[in-house]
Write an enzyme that holds these catalytic residues in place. Structure first.
Site, PDB file in Angstrom:
ATOM      1  N   VAL A   1     -23.203  -5.845  -0.012  1.00 47.49           N
ATOM      2  CA  VAL A   1     -22.800  -4.741   0.853  1.00 47.49           C
ATOM      3  C   VAL A   1     -23.635  -3.520   0.482  1.00 47.49           C
ATOM      4  O   VAL A   1     -23.677  -3.122  -0.686  1.00 47.49           O
ATOM      5  CB  VAL A   1     -21.296  -4.436   0.652  1.00 47.49           C
ATOM      6  N   CYS A   2     -24.303  -2.929   1.452  1.00 42.39           N
ATOM      7  CA  CYS A   2     -25.170  -1.773   1.176  1.00 42.39           C
ATOM      8  C   CYS A   2     -24.342  -0.601   0.651  1.00 42.39           C
ATOM      9  O   CYS A   2     -23.394  -0.152   1.301  1.00 42.39           O
ATOM     10  CB  CYS A   2     -25.904  -1.335   2.431  1.00 42.39           C
ATOM     11  N   ILE A   3     -24.739  -0.087  -0.504  1.00 42.42           N
ATOM     12  CA  ILE A   3     -23.936   0.960  -1.143  1.00 42.42           C
ATOM     13  C   ILE A   3     -23.927   2.262  -0.343  1.00 42.42           C
ATOM     14  O   ILE A   3     -22.886   2.905  -0.205  1.00 42.42           O
ATOM     15  CB  ILE A   3     -24.396   1.194  -2.607  1.00 42.42           C
TER      16      ILE A   3
ATOM     17  N   ALA B   1     -21.820   1.756   2.689  1.00 40.79           N
ATOM     18  CA  ALA B   1     -20.432   1.545   2.278  1.00 40.79           C
ATOM     19  C   ALA B   1     -19.755   2.858   1.885  1.00 40.79           C
ATOM     20  O   ALA B   1     -18.609   3.116   2.257  1.00 40.79           O
ATOM     21  CB  ALA B   1     -20.379   0.556   1.123  1.00 40.79           C
TER      22      ALA B   1
END
Lengths: 136, 130
Positions: free
Chosen positions: B77-79, B82
């Site tokens: 999940v792209c930080i 996110a």
């Protein structure tokens, strides 16, 4: 170039504001620049609006990120293909786009334009020669 | 063949997360490798463990969590995406001074470099979006 280098094309099809696609696409480009790949950007459909000059977002309360495109040359991202038909369909021409340049290390660091206006047919050929296409 | 997958739209509103899931299942069944799936834009919302869809509907997050458990697929999940949307793991919640975290089992938060690395290391990159 080593064999590990792939041709990456980031396809930008959406207007700069109204949705987050354009901004988050640019974030991928900036991070991706650290990986020493062969990177180009394409702007078509409403994506051509991303490069227009004189953007002012004060009234909508979001950040104007368009100046960041001018920094791409420092990241060795030097090819921004803009589709001519997409410009024309929106009443735009190359003169409506901001000036984006890079310094060509193979030509005594001469300053050259990064934006290349291409036809829809040429854009198709550019896409056909890529290894990786990320569409936003 | 090694295939990298990107999910770039949110669950339930868009079919992208379902289509990507069905694609990965089919690709694995056909003998391909899918080492990683990268969640970007609203796609990061797939990873919340707090969604409670009606019982007669598929649970998109649980589907992905089960797939990761069965096949070891790396669900990233792209930080940056996110954090904008309120998806935090325990470490990030602590670091940002938030009182809760919500990342489901099988997902991990990491940077956009994981997307580029996946594109370099796989034979094909397939994006599921709008």
């Amino acid at each position: 170039m080593s064999e590990d280098v792939k041709k990456f094309l980031y396809v930008n099809r959406k207007a700069p504001y109204g949705t987050i696609y354009a901004l988050e696409a640019l974030e991928v480009v900036l991070i991706g620049a650290a990986f020493d790949q062969d990177v180009s950007l394409a702007f078509l459909d409403d994506g051509v609006f991303q490069l227009t000059s004189g953007q002012d977002t004060a009234a909508i309360g979001v950040k104007n990120f368009s100046p960041t495109f001018r920094a791409l040359g420092d990241y060795e991202v030097t090819r921004l293909y803009v589709e001519r038909e997409s410009l024309e369909e929106r009443g735009l021409s190359a003169e409506d786009l901001q000036e984006i340049t890079y310094e060509d290390e193979d030509d005594d660091w001469a300053e050259k334009p990064s934006i290349r206006v291409v036809s829809r047919e040429e854009m198709a050929a550019i896409m056909a020669e890529q290894d990786v296409i990320l569409s936003f | 063949m090694k295939i990298g997958v990107v999910v770039s739209e949110g669950p339930y509103t868009h079919q992208a997360a379902d289509s990507a899931y069905n694609f990965v299942r089919a690709a694995l069944a056909a003998g391909h490798e899918v080492p990683r799936v990268f969640f970007y834009h609203d796609g990061v919302n797939v990873s919340t463990r707090l969604s409670v869809p009606p019982q007669d509907e598929r649970n998109i997050q649980e589907n992905w969590t089960a797939l990761a458990a069965e096949h070891g697929t790396d669900l990233v999940v792209c930080i940056a995406a996110a954090q904008r949307r309120g998806l935090l793991d325990a470490n990030e919640a602590k670091r940002q001074g938030k009182d809760a975290d919500n990342i489901a089992e099988g997902f991990r938060i990491s940077g956009l470099g994981q997307l580029i690395e996946m594109a370099i290391q796989t034979d094909r990159l397939v994006m599921f979006g709008d």
